[in-house]
Design a protein around this motif. Sequence first.
Motif, short mmCIF file in Angstrom:
data_model
loop_
_atom_site.label_atom_id
_atom_site.label_comp_id
_atom_site.label_asym_id
_atom_site.label_seq_id
_atom_site.Cartn_x
_atom_site.Cartn_y
_atom_site.Cartn_z
N UNK A 143 0.83 -1.20 0.00
CA UNK A 143 0.00 0.00 0.00
C UNK A 143 0.87 1.25 0.00
N UNK A 144 1.97 1.23 0.73
CA UNK A 144 2.90 2.36 0.76
C UNK A 144 3.42 2.66 -0.64
N UNK A 145 3.80 1.62 -1.36
CA UNK A 145 4.36 1.80 -2.71
C UNK A 145 3.35 2.47 -3.63
N UNK A 146 2.10 2.03 -3.59
CA UNK A 146 1.09 2.59 -4.48
C UNK A 146 0.68 4.00 -4.07
N UNK A 147 0.59 4.25 -2.78
CA UNK A 147 0.25 5.60 -2.32
C UNK A 147 1.37 6.57 -2.69
N UNK A 148 2.62 6.15 -2.58
CA UNK A 148 3.74 7.01 -2.95
C UNK A 148 3.67 7.36 -4.43
N UNK B 127 2.49 11.33 -8.66
CA UNK B 127 1.66 11.70 -9.81
C UNK B 127 0.91 13.01 -9.53
N UNK B 128 0.47 13.16 -8.30
CA UNK B 128 -0.24 14.39 -7.90
C UNK B 128 0.70 15.60 -7.99
N UNK B 129 1.93 15.42 -7.53
CA UNK B 129 2.89 16.53 -7.57
C UNK B 129 3.24 16.90 -9.00
N UNK B 130 3.39 15.90 -9.87
CA UNK B 130 3.75 16.17 -11.27
C UNK B 130 2.64 16.93 -11.99
N UNK B 131 1.40 16.75 -11.55
CA UNK B 131 0.27 17.43 -12.18
C UNK B 131 0.15 18.88 -11.76
N UNK B 132 1.01 19.35 -10.81
CA UNK B 132 0.97 20.72 -10.33
C UNK B 132 2.32 21.37 -10.58
N UNK B 133 2.44 22.15 -11.67
CA UNK B 133 3.76 22.70 -12.05
C UNK B 133 4.40 23.53 -10.95
N UNK B 134 3.61 24.26 -10.19
CA UNK B 134 4.18 25.12 -9.16
C UNK B 134 4.78 24.33 -8.02
N UNK B 135 4.38 23.06 -7.91
CA UNK B 135 4.89 22.24 -6.81
C UNK B 135 5.85 21.15 -7.31
N UNK B 136 5.77 20.83 -8.60
CA UNK B 136 6.60 19.74 -9.12
C UNK B 136 8.06 20.13 -9.14
N UNK B 137 8.92 19.18 -8.92
CA UNK B 137 10.36 19.40 -8.92
C UNK B 137 10.98 18.75 -10.15
N UNK B 138 12.08 19.31 -10.63
CA UNK B 138 12.76 18.72 -11.77
C UNK B 138 13.38 17.39 -11.36
N UNK B 139 13.12 16.38 -12.18
CA UNK B 139 13.65 15.06 -11.89
C UNK B 139 14.98 14.88 -12.62
N UNK B 140 16.05 14.57 -11.90
CA UNK B 140 17.39 14.43 -12.47
C UNK B 140 17.80 12.98 -12.46
N UNK C 295 -7.82 6.86 -10.40
CA UNK C 295 -8.14 7.21 -9.02
C UNK C 295 -6.97 6.90 -8.09
N UNK C 296 -6.97 7.56 -6.94
CA UNK C 296 -5.94 7.29 -5.92
C UNK C 296 -6.38 6.13 -5.05
N UNK D 96 3.45 14.86 -2.03
CA UNK D 96 4.57 14.43 -2.88
C UNK D 96 5.82 14.11 -2.10
N UNK D 97 5.86 12.93 -1.51
CA UNK D 97 6.98 12.49 -0.69
C UNK D 97 8.20 12.20 -1.56
N UNK D 98 9.35 12.55 -1.07
CA UNK D 98 10.60 12.19 -1.75
C UNK D 98 11.60 11.81 -0.67
N UNK D 99 11.84 10.51 -0.51
CA UNK D 99 12.74 10.06 0.54
C UNK D 99 14.13 9.75 0.07
N UNK D 100 14.53 10.28 -1.10
CA UNK D 100 15.84 9.92 -1.66
C UNK D 100 17.00 10.37 -0.80
N UNK D 101 16.82 11.49 -0.04
CA UNK D 101 17.92 12.01 0.76
C UNK D 101 17.90 11.49 2.18
#
Length: 572
Positions: free
Chosen positions: A345-350, A355-368, A443-444, A497-502
């Motif tokens: 469930x964690x994987x799918x919710x993440x 996807x939600x963050x990417x749909x909002x340009x003002x909140x989306x971050x550049x993916x490198x 749907x989410x 829009x969680x990002x746990x990479x760091x």
Amino acid sequence: MRDLLNNLFARDKSPLSSPKAAAAWCARLQEVDSQAQRERVAAVVREFLQTQRPVAPDQLQSLLLVDEEAQTALETIRDQYVANPRMAKNIEQKLFEDIVGFAESMVQAYGRFVLLETSTPEKMVWRPYLPQAIARSLHYLAIIAKWHYFRFDKVPGKLWSQAHSLYRLSEIEGFDSNPFALYGQKEGRVSSCADEYIQLLMLNTVSANNLSVRQMDWVDDWLDVWSHDVQISRRFLPDRHHYCVNLTDKQGPEKVRDDAHGEPYRYWGIFEMLNGVQEWLRRLEAGSTPQSLGMKADCRSAACIELLKHLEVYWSMSIRNAQVQRSHRHNVSKTADVVHGLDRLFKHVRADNEKYAAAQPDKAKEVVDYDEVLDMRLYGFVSSRTRNKQAQSAQHAVQVAKDWQSWNIENESEGGYGAILPIANNEWARPGELVGMRFAPEESWRVCVLRRLSRLNEFEVYGGVQVLSATPVAVQMRTDAPAHHQHATLALGDFEAIDGSALQTTGTALYVPHEIDGTSVNTLLLHSADFAAGRIYQVQARDRRFTVSLGAQLEKGVDWIWVTVTVLSQSS
């Protein structure tokens, strides 16, 4: 003439003619195998039931002795059935008929004594044996019920009427709670009419939990011990009682309702019994063996711990929801995608959050992509090796993402759904399991809990599902939180829009917005192993970290826990 005299003589020497004759007959019974023992006892009981003569004073005591001798044979047949869940249908049917038929005959045989008028001289002679006769009748009714549960069948209404009448009679006679040994072979196990009745009732509460034959047999055996911790009451105590039964109905126990009051009802609570479950669980996890707790020889620690955790969760949930009324349901016809377990469930919710963050340009971050950056610095172009690696990763991501199955939804209410589950792919399903649901790919995923199960037939199970949240957020956690914090207010938008990479991850969880008494509170769904009251975590969002302290437990599953959290500080 000689043959006639021999037949008369043999009839006079029936095992049920006197306790002395019963004892001698039982001694000879040891010369044959268990199947032959059961058949001979069954033949004696059938002959007794077919006899139209009035019962004699010594016959009840004789019947008790013969019944005692049959127990080893019955346990052998039961063990054979439990050990072979995939036996041929004709063999299973034969064993079922042997046990259920024998149990029904014993209930009828004891009934010839139990149902006599209290004032008859015969009954006064054998009255000291009546408590044991009624308790054994209830015991046999519980055996019949259990074998119906083995097949996921509904218990006949007639059985409940018989059980209620027998227990009511023990109350009238004043010996419902008098302790005694039900069978002498089970040394150290004391029972009573009330204990046998409550064991029958409590086994019914887990009969729809999709347990295996062996698990159901274990629970029945454990209830021999736990039933002593349950007290049946005529008067309803709102703070103590969770179940009730109507002695005039042809049905088993139910959760206490607002209209379940009055003389036909009996009530009981399970606080003390649940303490017994938790004590066994604590001792097994500390290293005790199942046999040291008095469990059967086929009990294994890992399997027992898993089942005890399930019972703890299920009965705890029953305590909490004892007086919760279900909301109105209306019929629907649709299909839902379903995953189970916190990790899936964690994987799918993440993925939903990203996807939600990417749909909002003002909140989306550049993916490198750091592989591409390295290629450009080394070669001035992106190598084919890197592109192949990316393609394989994308293909793997699709395969991992499609790990759900489909359930047919047949009704829904304000807070949940009623679903039809195919048994073949849902052996894991138990009340208290965490599941995710969605009704379309766009749907989410919603966070839900499987609350109820009911076996419909050989191939399908009905499940009642409660929705905990339609807007969860996947979070990652670590424990190296600062020593001093300032309290902060946390809103759902802060977790988008969680990002746990760091983050050096020590745990994953789901943030679930929740209301308690009309007040919004912060809560987390996390693995049970990650919980300790007051423990401090750093929770990572894309551009923020929140330092939180774990608070009160809202609910507990077998491998997950839902808790409130206090936000101590936040930083970018």
